[in-house]
Design a protein around this motif. Sequence first.
Motif, PDB file in Angstrom:
ATOM      1  N   ASP A 182     -20.255 -34.948 -13.584  1.00 57.74           N
ATOM      2  CA  ASP A 182     -21.374 -35.526 -12.796  1.00 57.74           C
ATOM      3  C   ASP A 182     -20.867 -34.771 -11.407  1.00 57.74           C
ATOM      4  O   ASP A 182     -21.026 -35.164 -10.579  1.00 57.74           O
ATOM      5  CB  ASP A 182     -21.219 -36.992 -12.664  1.00 57.74           C
ATOM      6  CG  ASP A 182     -21.702 -37.806 -13.458  1.00 57.74           C
ATOM      7  OD1 ASP A 182     -22.549 -37.114 -14.330  1.00 57.74           O
ATOM      8  OD2 ASP A 182     -21.762 -39.081 -13.547  1.00 57.74           O
ATOM      9  N   GLY A 183     -20.551 -33.554 -11.403  1.00 58.82           N
ATOM     10  CA  GLY A 183     -20.426 -32.760 -10.271  1.00 58.82           C
ATOM     11  C   GLY A 183     -18.988 -33.456  -9.491  1.00 58.82           C
ATOM     12  O   GLY A 183     -18.898 -32.973  -8.462  1.00 58.82           O
ATOM     13  N   HIS A 184     -18.078 -34.077 -10.151  1.00 58.46           N
ATOM     14  CA  HIS A 184     -17.103 -34.541  -9.372  1.00 58.46           C
ATOM     15  C   HIS A 184     -15.795 -34.201 -10.330  1.00 58.46           C
ATOM     16  O   HIS A 184     -15.867 -34.228 -11.722  1.00 58.46           O
ATOM     17  CB  HIS A 184     -16.885 -36.069  -9.165  1.00 58.46           C
ATOM     18  CG  HIS A 184     -17.838 -36.498  -8.097  1.00 58.46           C
ATOM     19  ND1 HIS A 184     -17.681 -36.482  -6.810  1.00 58.46           N
ATOM     20  CD2 HIS A 184     -19.407 -36.869  -8.144  1.00 58.46           C
ATOM     21  CE1 HIS A 184     -18.783 -36.798  -6.195  1.00 58.46           C
ATOM     22  NE2 HIS A 184     -19.540 -37.078  -7.062  1.00 58.46           N
ATOM     23  N   THR A 185     -14.656 -33.889  -9.837  1.00 57.82           N
ATOM     24  CA  THR A 185     -13.436 -33.671 -10.482  1.00 57.82           C
ATOM     25  C   THR A 185     -12.443 -34.705 -10.011  1.00 57.82           C
ATOM     26  O   THR A 185     -11.483 -34.152  -9.241  1.00 57.82           O
ATOM     27  CB  THR A 185     -13.059 -32.211 -10.314  1.00 57.82           C
ATOM     28  OG1 THR A 185     -13.946 -31.376 -10.431  1.00 57.82           O
ATOM     29  CG2 THR A 185     -11.967 -31.996 -11.510  1.00 57.82           C
ATOM     30  N   PRO A 186     -12.156 -35.859 -10.328  1.00 57.95           N
ATOM     31  CA  PRO A 186     -11.343 -36.900  -9.990  1.00 57.95           C
ATOM     32  C   PRO A 186      -9.804 -36.337  -9.999  1.00 57.95           C
ATOM     33  O   PRO A 186      -9.764 -35.945 -11.397  1.00 57.95           O
ATOM     34  CB  PRO A 186     -11.560 -38.174 -10.815  1.00 57.95           C
ATOM     35  CG  PRO A 186     -12.976 -37.975 -11.380  1.00 57.95           C
ATOM     36  CD  PRO A 186     -13.231 -36.544 -11.627  1.00 57.95           C
TER      37      PRO A 186
END
Lengths: 435, 369
Positions: free
Chosen positions: B173-177
Motif C-alpha cells: 500500500d505504498g508503505h514500508t513499515p
Amino acid sequence: MVTTPPNKPIKRPFLAVDGVTFGYGREPLLYDVHLQVQQGEMIGLLGPNGSGKTTLLRLLSGVYRPQQGKILLEGHDLQQWNRQDIARHVAVVPQELHMPFAFTVAQMVSLGRTPFINFFGSPGKHDESIVMDALHAASIEPLAERIFNQLSGGERQRVMIAMALAQEPSLLLLDEPTSHLDIKFQVETLALVQRLNRERGVTVIAAMHDLNLAARYFPRLLLFQRGIVADAPPAEVLEQGVLRRVYGVNVQVGILRGAEHISVLPPGSEVASEVAEDQFREHGPQPVVHVMAGGGTGEMMMRALADAHIAFVAGALNIGDSDHTLALRLADEVITEQPYAPISLPILEEVRKSLATVKLLIICSMPIGPGNLALLQEAVASERHGLRVLLYHDTAIAERDYTGGEGQQLLEALLQAGAQSVASVGEAMDIVKQL
Amino acid sequence: MKIAARNTTIEQPPVKPPLEGLRKVPFPFVLLILSGVVCVVVLVSVSFGSTPIPLGTIGQILLNGTGIFHFARRWDPTAELIIWQVRLPVVIGTALVGAALAVAGVLFQGMLRNPLADPYLIGTSSGAALGAAIAFVLPFDTVYGSFFSLTPLLAFVGAMLTVLLVYSIARSDGHTPVVTLLLAGVVINAVLIALQTLVLTLSPHAQFGLQALFNWLSGGVSVTSWPPIFVVGTIILVGIVFSLTLSSVLDAFALGEEGAAHLGLNVERRKLVIVVVGSLLTAAAVSISGLIGFVGLVTPHAMRLLLGPRHRLLLPSSALGGAIFLMLADLLARVVIAPAVLPVGIFTALVGAPFFLFLLRGSKRDYRW
C-alpha cells in the motif's frame, strides 16, 4: 441545538475542512466533516477514545489525505502542497516522544528548522536565532544542553512545543498535549500554548481529554464522534445531555463557587448516576417518537423532528454511522452500539425500554442486514403491544434487504399488523404533530 | 502548599556526562584529527608485512609516486613494487571497506531507529554469501571481458538483489513499515542461507567450495591489483558523499516516521533512498572483503558516544573511524602470527568489543535508547 458556529465577520477562512470523508481501510472513520477555522483561533477538540480526533489532526497535518472532500489551508487545497510546504506552515506536537539517540534539547529544537534548510543542510545565523527564540519562548533555555530523554514529561512537552515553534508555524496541532502530565505541568503546558496563541497569533487546534482544562483554556470547542457533534463555546458544548450521549456516562456540569470557568464532574457512584439519570429524564422533555435509521437514511426525518422541537429517541445506531453523529446532535436520547458490531442484547433491552415509553416508532428505509434484524423483530413485538409504527420508505425493500428475505418478511408483518406506510417526511410529520 | 511548590521548581543541576567535553570541539577540527590518524595508520599498515619497510622509505616512495617530489632511490627496487602493487591496494581497500560498512551502519541504525541494526540486517550478507557460493562452485573464474573475478561480482549482485527483494516484500500500500522490513530481512536471510547450503551440498566440487567459502565468510580484503579498488572505491566514495546529504534527513528520522513527515520529509521516498545507498555501500564493500562483522555495528555507536548523535558530524567521522578501525584490525591479523594471516573478523570482534564496552561503561548515564 449547538450547531450554530460563532458569528464572525465573513472572510476567507484560514483553514477549511470541506466534506471530508476518511477511513483507514474500506470502512469510513470520519464521515462528511465540515469545519471552518479563522486565523488566531484556539480550538479544543473533544471526543471519546476512538472518536477520530487523532485522525482528524493527521488529516489537517497532511499525513493522511482525505478520500473525499478537501482541506483548504489559507485557501489552497492541502493535497497540492508538498510535504515541505506544509511543514513550513503546520507544526505538530505529538502525545509523547522517545528519542533513540542522546539528542540534547538545543539539538532537538533545531530539528524544527529541518523544513527550511536546503540540500547540504547547514543551518545559518537566521535559523540559530529562531531556535534561540523558541527556547526562550518555551522557557527552556536552562535545559538547552541537557539530554532530551533524561527530562521529565513536562519538560519534554515544552521541548516538543519549542521544536514546533522553530518551524514558525501558522497552525499548531497538539495531540493530547497534557495526557501524560501531572496537574502542574498540565496547567503550565496549556498556559504556554495560550501565550503563543495570544502573543504570536498562532492558530491552535488541540485534541484534549480533560474536559475541565478544555473549558478553561479553549474559547471554542469541537465535540467529535466520527464527525462534528457540537461546535461552540464551552458553555454550550459542555452540556450534560450532549456529554451523556457522546461519552455514554452521566456527568454533572456547573460553575464551582469562586471559579470563573465551567466544570465537569464525573458521576459519584452507580447509585448517584442512576439518580442523575432519573432526574434528567424527569427534567428533560419526555421523548414521544423513536426513530430507527442507519446509513444516512434518517437524516431528513431527524432534522424535521428537531426543527419541530419534538423530543425523540434514535437507535440503536453504530458509532461511525453518519446517522449516529447526527443523532448525537439532534436526538434527546441515542442508543449507541459499538462500531460495525451487531446489536447486542443489553442494547436491544434499551431499545425495548424506549419503545415501551414512546407513542410512535418511525422506521426509516435503512439497509437491513443480519446486525439490525433484531431491531425489526423488536418493532414487531412492540407493535403487538399497541405501539403505532410508521414505515418511511423511499427505497424498495428488496434493494436494501441483505438477509435473504427475512427482513422483507418482518416489514410485511409490520404492515399487516397495521403499520402505516409513508412516502415523504412531510407526510410523517403530519402524523407526528397529531400525537 | 508553598513549600511543596518551591521544592518542585528547584533546578536540578545539569548532569555532565563524562564525554561532554569532546562534543564541544568544533567539527572541522575533529575531522582533521581523524583524517590525520587515517594517514598515519595507512603508513604503519604498509610498513608491516613479510619484509618490514621503514616508514621514512614508504613516505618517500609514496611522495615520489605523486610526481611532484623526486627523492633519490636509495632503497631496494622490490620495496617499491611491494608497496605499490601488493600492500597499498590491500590497505586502501581495507580503509574503503571499513568506511563503507561504518557509514552503512549509521544509515541503517538511523533509519530503523534500532541499536542492533547493522549493514547486513536486511539481507546483504546472505545475498552476498549465496552469490559467492555460486561463484565457488561454478567451473570458471572470471567473466569474459571483465577484470573482476567472478566471486566479487556475484557477491555484489546477490547482495543488491536480496535487498530489493526484501524491500519489495515488506512494501504494501505504498508503505514500508520498519518492522516488516526487519522481519522480511530475517526471513529472507534464513531462506538464502538454506539455499547456500543446498548449493554447496549438491555441488560436485563441494570440498573445494566449502574451504573457499569459509575463507571468504571469515572476511579479509584480498585484492591483488588496482582495478577492482578503483571500481569499488568509486561506488563507495560516491555513496559516502551522497550519504552526507542525508544527514538532516537521518536526524529527523530519529523522531519516528510520523515526526519526520511533520518536518516536511517524504518519508517513504527517503527510506528507499537510504536503503539503496546503504545497500550499495555494503554490497560494494562485501564484494572485495567477504563478510566482516562488527565494524558496521560498533563504529557508529562509538562515534555517537564520542561526538553526539547529529549526523552531520556522525557520518563523516564514522567513515574515518571505520577506516581506522578496520585497518588496525587487519594490521593485527597480519602481524600476530606472521607470516600467516588470520581472518580479520577475529580482530574486529576481539579489539572492537573491549573498546566499545569501555566507552559504553564510561557513559552509562548518557547512552540510552
